[in-house]
Structure formats: C-alpha cells, structure tokens
Design a protein around this motif. Structure first.
Motif, PDB file in Angstrom:
ATOM      1  N   ASN A 659      37.167  25.518  87.234  1.00 15.21           N
ATOM      2  CA  ASN A 659      35.792  25.524  87.717  1.00 15.21           C
ATOM      3  C   ASN A 659      35.746  24.852  89.081  1.00 15.21           C
ATOM      4  N   GLY A 660      34.804  25.252  89.881  1.00 13.15           N
ATOM      5  CA  GLY A 660      34.701  24.689  91.217  1.00 13.15           C
ATOM      6  C   GLY A 660      33.534  25.260  91.986  1.00 13.15           C
ATOM      7  N   ASN A 661      33.412  24.830  93.216  1.00 13.15           N
ATOM      8  CA  ASN A 661      32.351  25.325  94.084  1.00 13.15           C
ATOM      9  C   ASN A 661      32.745  25.132  95.540  1.00 13.15           C
ATOM     10  N   ALA A 662      32.164  25.938  96.394  1.00 16.61           N
ATOM     11  CA  ALA A 662      32.320  25.814  97.833  1.00 16.61           C
ATOM     12  C   ALA A 662      30.933  25.732  98.451  1.00 16.61           C
ATOM     13  N   GLU A 663      30.774  24.894  99.469  1.00 20.06           N
ATOM     14  CA  GLU A 663      29.453  24.727 100.081  1.00 20.06           C
ATOM     15  C   GLU A 663      29.587  24.607 101.594  1.00 20.06           C
ATOM     16  N   TRP A 664      28.743  25.349 102.277  1.00 23.17           N
ATOM     17  CA  TRP A 664      28.642  25.267 103.741  1.00 23.17           C
ATOM     18  C   TRP A 664      27.367  24.485 104.057  1.00 23.17           C
ATOM     19  N   ARG A 665      27.529  23.383 104.794  1.00 25.54           N
ATOM     20  CA  ARG A 665      26.408  22.515 105.137  1.00 25.54           C
ATOM     21  C   ARG A 665      26.127  22.658 106.628  1.00 25.54           C
ATOM     22  N   GLN A 666      24.981  23.237 106.950  1.00 22.49           N
ATOM     23  CA  GLN A 666      24.671  23.592 108.329  1.00 22.49           C
ATOM     24  C   GLN A 666      23.371  22.928 108.770  1.00 22.49           C
ATOM     25  N   ALA A 667      23.412  22.210 109.887  1.00 19.30           N
ATOM     26  CA  ALA A 667      22.200  21.648 110.469  1.00 19.30           C
ATOM     27  C   ALA A 667      21.418  22.753 111.174  1.00 19.30           C
ATOM     28  N   LEU A 668      20.109  22.721 111.008  1.00 15.88           N
ATOM     29  CA  LEU A 668      19.214  23.643 111.706  1.00 15.88           C
ATOM     30  C   LEU A 668      18.356  22.825 112.655  1.00 15.88           C
ATOM     31  N   GLY A 669      18.954  22.482 113.787  1.00 14.84           N
ATOM     32  CA  GLY A 669      18.278  21.591 114.700  1.00 14.84           C
ATOM     33  C   GLY A 669      18.389  20.155 114.239  1.00 14.84           C
TER      34      GLY A 669
END
Length: 760
Positions: A659-669
């Motif tokens: 089991n696992g997960n991937a996450e993209w964390r992106q600032a919007l300004g």
C-alpha cells in the motif's frame, strides 16, 4: 531570493543561516541617507565588531523524525494521513500499514486482527485478541467497543510483535494505538463534512479551550449516514446505510507544571446496516445459489423470528449497539521519577442481526445480543529525563471483564437436517493481573542495551451455557474454567551507526491466555478450553535516512516460533454437521519482512510505499479436514469426519501486501496551494480455512484511489475531491461458512466524494 537575503544582511551557507549586524556603523549609514537628518561632524567611530548569530534550520519533509532513533518497527501515522486515506474505522488501518489485516466478522462492527500473520478469528469475541487496540493508552479487551471512536484523532501507531514490558498487557501479535486530541489552552474549533456516492455523509466537529486557570476542555462528535451500496434483486431494497453518532469529552486540569489530571468520557450509538455476504458454494442441499452481481445480495427476516428476538418485522441485517466508557489519567513528575495512573471502565450493549447464508431462505439467520463491561487499572513509575543514559519503567496492570451473550438462530428452511429456531446463552467472567518492567542503558559509540519482563496471571470461566431448540429439547452444559500464569519478555541491542542510520536486534516472547469456543454448542466437549498461546519472535531492523529529507527507508525481518497457536479448526457433530471450534496447533512458524520507503526526490513530489511479505506453515496441527469432510458428505449424504494433520501446510495469510500513495504539492501563488495524487493497495490471496484452496481462498485484489485538496497557506480550511476503488474492482474483503454455504463478504465499489474542513 539570494539578492533579497544579501540586501538585508543575511548569508545562507549549507542550511546554516548567518545574520550579520554591523551595529552602530549600520545605523549611522542609514541616518546619512535620510534626507531630513541633521548632519553633524563627529570624530571617527571606533571600530565596531560585527555580531554574528547562527540559526540552525532543520527541514522536516518526513513526519516523526525523532522516531528514527527508536529501535522498533512501528508504523506511525499522522492525523492528516488518516484523513487523506479515509481511515474512519479500525479496518481502514490496513490501507496505511504493512503486513496488517483487519477484517469484519460477517460484515459487522466486530473485527479480527492479523499482524505479520499473527491473529485470531473469534466470531463470538469473548476471548482476548492476538492484537490489542488502545485508545489514549486504554486497552479494549473486546475490539467491538472501539466502534465509532475514530474521530478527532491526533495520530495512530501500529506495533508488530509481542509487547507488554512497558505498558498494558502482553499479547503475541502486537497492538494498535490511537491517540485522540487533548484539550488546548487556547480556543480552537473546527468541523469537517464529507459527502460521497450512495448518499453517504460523514460529519465531525470539535471545540476546545480554557475554562479557568489550569483547566481546559475539548468536546468532539461525529455522525455517519447513508452509503448503502447493496441491493436485494427480489424486492429492490437497498442495504448498508450507516446510522451512527458518537460524542467524546475531555477535561484537563494542570494545577502546576508537574501534575496533570485528565478525565474523559465517550458514547456511541450505532444502528448501521451491515454488509451482507454473497454465497459462492453450496455445502448442503441441491438448490441453486442465487446468481447476482457483486452489489446484490439476498436476505430475509421471518415474522416468527422477529417476534422471537423482539425486533420489528422486516428488519434488515444491521447493528443496534451502544458503547460508552470513561477513563481517568493522572501523572505527576517527582523530579527523578514520574508516576502515572490510568483507570478506565468500558461497556457494550450490542444487538446484531446477520443473514449469513446470503439467501432469502432461513438457513443461517442469526441474531446476537451482548452485554459486557470491562474495568482496567494501570500504574507506572518511570524515569523522568528521556535523555539520560539509564531509562527504566516498572508497573502493574489489572483487568476484569464480565459478559453475557445470547445467540438466536433461524434454521427453519434448513431441512431435513434441522428445520427449527434455537438459542444459545452463556456468561463469561475474566480477571487478570500482571507486573512488568523494562530497563535500557545507552553506552558510548551509540550502543544501547535493553531488557524487559512481564508476569501475568489470567483466570476466566464460562457458565450457564444453555442451548434451546424452540418446540424441541433443551440442553444445559456445566461450566468450565481455565487459568494461566506465564512470563513474557524482551531483550535487544541497538546501534546508532551514523547520524541517520540505526540498526537493532531483539528477541521477544509473547503470551496470550486460553479461552472458550461458545458458538452453537451441541456437545459438552465443545466447551473444553483451548490452551494459552506463546510465541518467540526474533527481529532484525533498520532505520535510515540515506539522503536526509529525500529518502527514508525503514525495514525489519522477523521469525515467529509458535507453540499452541490458537486458531479456528473444525469439529464434526454427528448428524449435525461441521462446526468451527477454536483449538491449538501444537507447533507452527512464520517469517517475513516489511519495509516503508519514503521518497521526496524533488520539491513537489512525496511518495510513500509500504511493503509486507510473510510466509508460515503448521509444523504439527491434527484436525478435521473440512474440505474433505464436506466432499464426503456431498458424495455419500452422510457426515463423516476426515481426520488429517496439516503439518507442512501454509498458514493461509496473505503473502504479499502493498500500500502507498504519491502526492504532488504545488503552491498557487503566495496564498494558496493544491495537493493531489493517487493511492493504491494490493492484497495477496488468503485462505479462509486451514489449507484452503479454490473457493476456500479469498482471491487477491488491487485497489486504486486518488485525491486533490485545495487549501490556503494558513491551513485554516481545505476542500478535497477524492475517489476510492477508482477502477470499480470486484473483490472480497473476508469470507466464511454458514451451515449450508461458503460465502464472501464483498468490498465496497467505487465511491466519489468531496470533503470540506475548517480549523481555527
């Protein structure tokens, strides 16, 4: 950014921030450039030495960095991770920890645990589980008591292997510890609303703050509604809607900096419908099984059975449960030692209807009532300074439980073998005491040795067992009792080989008391107690951050040497059929490994992968071969026990879990951000009877999910869309046997939902 730092006199070197302040010289320089400043001729200033302030900045891209120096194989989970993965019940924890299986019993709120393949299938839930559940350091002797408790959480930990030398009770499989949020000294409040497919809704809210000097409180609650995804093709009725609400209150008093008193209470009302089984094989009779889709099932409630159990006609398979409890935590730091005490009282009032054969016939309709309570008391003394070389803990634990259960069965359509309604009633009393201690010492060169010991005495008895066939005979059985006095312990060594590498080795002995099978009793021999279970576990582990804040790898390998492993075997009752009975396998073993890999390869991407692999077999296990016995009956129409020894047979637990997960964390300004990515789960096949093949095994399955969360930089609110079982896979979570059929309990289909949360 570099020019901005230099302009303000900042210099950044390799994660160390150096601030240069030229003092008066800088001040005079600033004054010379102010247009209205009065100019004056002054003698040259004496040389000023620059002041240098060094600030050590630590990035924490992975959670729980301090735990990387603790020699254990625990999986530590933040509240944010639990919410993101939709973990709202104990069963959900298997999606975020390696080598963990938590399965519903016949689709109900009762659960069975398996950790590293160590577990216990106990339908009646009147025995001690192999894996214990703790909420805020309070052990729950019966896992059903945790129903509705998983809200307003601070985090969770899953500990594999024998435990008990530092707190609580000894067991053989490990423990699951959940922490709820404590009262705060400042006002905080928040709420969360989750709406998804099939009209499912989950709502939470909390408020926390001070009441007076040193006195604070927290009140939290949740409700769960809807979500039923099964339908009866005979009448179009749907099944599975949740109907649950729960409250928890905490009061914290800190009269001084050394003393804390916490009083907590909780209440849960659960009237949710359950997941109904799908029959996959008929053991008795020639009637064809219903051919249905994966989201269809059949059930029935005869008016005569409804009158017998005192419930309304047409009742769907469902719960009617109340749970409440209270606990008192006290601690005082005396300087060199800290004293703590935990007192708790828990109750359950359960009414549970299940249609276990998954057909419209009354062949395995079951209604169960449970009245139970437990009292636990733990006291501990331990060293107060966590950074001292010498650390120690001594303590004692006491538990008392009382239980009354009654089972009602409707076998009216199970003819000619039965064709009646019946009931079984019994009471159970249990009491145990234990004393434990643990000591560790940190030597030079990063080497630490530790050892712990526990002694436990357990007494339990079953009494008043009666089986009644309505319109027929009654049977009364004399009581039985069992007692055990055993030792458990642990010894180990760890080495902090480098700043970011820890290796350890430990040997642990776990102990679990014996108990009774108390379901559908027909002969006195079924009440013979099964014996205590012991396991000797060897574990070698690694905790490492090869590239700090970029790669983290934690892994452990283990070997379990079992004696008298407790598991469900089979007993054949002449002219009645095979029944499940908890028994002991005199000798068995299991081995395997688990690993958690966290990767943060560049600024925005975070990946977590859990891997568990285990194997095991019975070295000596004489029992009735259920598959061969059923096959003989199908051919000859006569029940005959086919005896066998399962020596060398696989223990049936899933070999591979991922089991696992991937996450993209992106600032919007500068003010907002978005986090999005997939999650996944794979479970290998699992036997539902020892040595099971074919329909006696649950098929393997793979599930995919995804989420996207929009939030401000302040973190005060968030909005999430998500999907579970995105590919709408057909799979079975667990299975079993119900008199005439073998059945699977289907897993949930695709759910698409949205969640809004705020915290202030």
């Amino acid at each position: 950014m570099l020019s901005l730092l230099l302009r303000h006199g900042w210099l950044v070197l390799g994660g160390v921030v150096v601030l240069s302040l030229p003092g008066q010289a800088q001040a005079q320089s600033g004054a010379a450039h102010r247009p209205h400043a009065r100019q004056a001729v002054k003698p040259p200033a004496a040389p000023v030495r620059a002041e240098t302030i060094t600030v050590n900045a630590q990035r924490r891209d992975f959670s729980y960095p301090e735990a990387q120096h603790v020699p254990d194989a625990d999986t530590r989970l933040t509240a944010a991770r639990l919410i993101e993965r939709g973990v709202v019940s104990l069963r959900g924890l298997e999606r975020v920890a390696p080598n963990l299986t938590i399965q519903s019993i016949n689709g109900t709120a009762s659960t069975n645990f398996y950790l590293r393949g160590v577990g216990f299938n106990d339908f009646t839930q009147n025995n001690m589980p192999s894996v214990l559940s703790y909420f805020d350091d309070v052990p729950f002797a019966f896992s059903t008591m945790t129903d509705g408790m998983m809200f307003d959480l601070a985090g969770a930990e899953v500990t594999p292997g024998p435990v008990g030398t530092r707190h609580g009770q000894s067991d053989t499989g490990g423990e699951v510890r959940l922490r709820t949020n404590d009262p705060t000294d400042q006002w905080h409040y928040g709420a969360r609303e989750d709406i998804a497919s099939y009209s499912r809704s989950r709502s939470e809210a909390y408020v926390s703050g001070p009441l007076a000097r040193g006195l604070s409180f927290r009140l939290a609650g949740q409700t769960q509604q809807g979500g039923g995804w099964q339908r009866d093709p005979l009448n179009g009725s749907h099944l599975g809607d949740a109907d649950l609400w729960a409250l928890r209150g905490k009061l914290k008093w800190t009269p001084d900096s050394h003393t804390t008193l916490m009083v907590s209470g909780h209440f849960t009302q659960d009237d949710s419908e359950v997941v109904n089984p799908i029959p996959v094989h008929r053991l008795v009779g020639t009637a064809p099984l219903p051919v249905e889709s994966w989201q269809q099932t059949q059930w029935s409630m005869r008016p005569e059975f409804a009158r017998l159990i005192g419930r309304r006609p047409g009742l769907k398979p469902s719960e009617h449960n109340q749970f409440w409890g209270a606990d008192v935590h006290f601690s005082h730091d005396f300087g060199p030692v800290t004293f703590s005490s935990i007192s708790a009282f828990e109750t359950e009032r359960q009414g549970e209807y299940t249609d276990q054969d998954g057909t419209a016939l009354a062949q395995a309709d079951t209604y169960r009532t449970i009245d139970a309570n437990t009292f636990t008391q733990e006291v501990r003394l331990q060293s107060s300074h966590p950074h001292d070389r010498l650390q120690w803990t001594v303590g004692a634990f006491y538990q008392r439980s009382r239980m009354q259960q009654r089972f009602f069965f409707d076998y009216t359509d199970y003819v000619p073998q039965r064709g009646y309604m019946m009931a079984t009633h019994f009471g159970m009393d249990q009491e145990s005491t234990s004393e434990f201690g643990n000591i560790s010492y940190r030597f030079d060169h990063g080497v630490t040795l530790w050892a712990g010991l526990l002694h436990e005495i357990d007494d339990r008895s079953i009494s008043g067992l009666q089986s009644v066939i309505f319109g027929g005979k009654s049977q009364d059985f004399h009581g039985e009792s069992t007692a055990a006095a055993q030792y458990a312990g642990q010894a180990g060594v760890s080495w902090q080989a480098a700043a970011h590498e820890l290796v350890y080795f430990k040997i642990s002995k776990g102990f679990k008391p014996g108990g009774f099978t108390a379901n559908n009793t027909q002969i006195q021999a079924q009440l013979d107690p099964f014996r205590p279970e012991t396991v000797l576990t060897y574990e070698l582990g690694l905790k490492s951050d090869p590239i700090p804040n970029r790669i983290r790898l934690n892994a452990a390998a283990f070997y379990n040497d079992y004696h008298n492993q407790q598991l469900v075997g089979t007993v054949l009752i002449p002219n009645y059929g095979p029944l499940s009975e908890i028994t002991n396998a005199p000798k068995s073993e299991s081995w395997g490994f688990e690993a958690t890999l966290d990767i943060h390869p560049f600024a925005h991407l975070f990946v977590t992968q859990n891997l568990g692999w285990q194997r095991g077999n019975f070295q000596n296990f004489p029992t009735v071969n259920r598959a061969a016995t059923n096959a003989y009956y199908a051919q000859h129409g006569v029940w005959k026990a086919i005896e066998d020894n399962f020596a060398g047979v696989d223990n049936g637990q899933p070999k591979l879990t991922l089991n696992g997960n991937a996450e993209w964390r992106q600032a919007l300004g500068p003010h907002y951000g978005i986090d999005f990515g997939p999650d996944w789960l794979y479970r290998d096949s699992q036997a539902i009877t020892p040595g099971g093949t074919g329909f006696y095994r649950l098929p393997p399955y793979f599930l995919l999910g995804a989420h996207a969360t929009f939030h401000p930089a302040s973190g005060h609110w968030s909005a999430t869309v998500y999907a579970t079982n995105l590919l709408n896979r057909r799979y079975a979570e667990s299975g079993g046997m119900a008199t005439t059929t073998y059945f699977y309990l289907p897993g949930a289909p695709r759910f698409i939902g949205g969640r809004i949360a705020c915290d202030f």
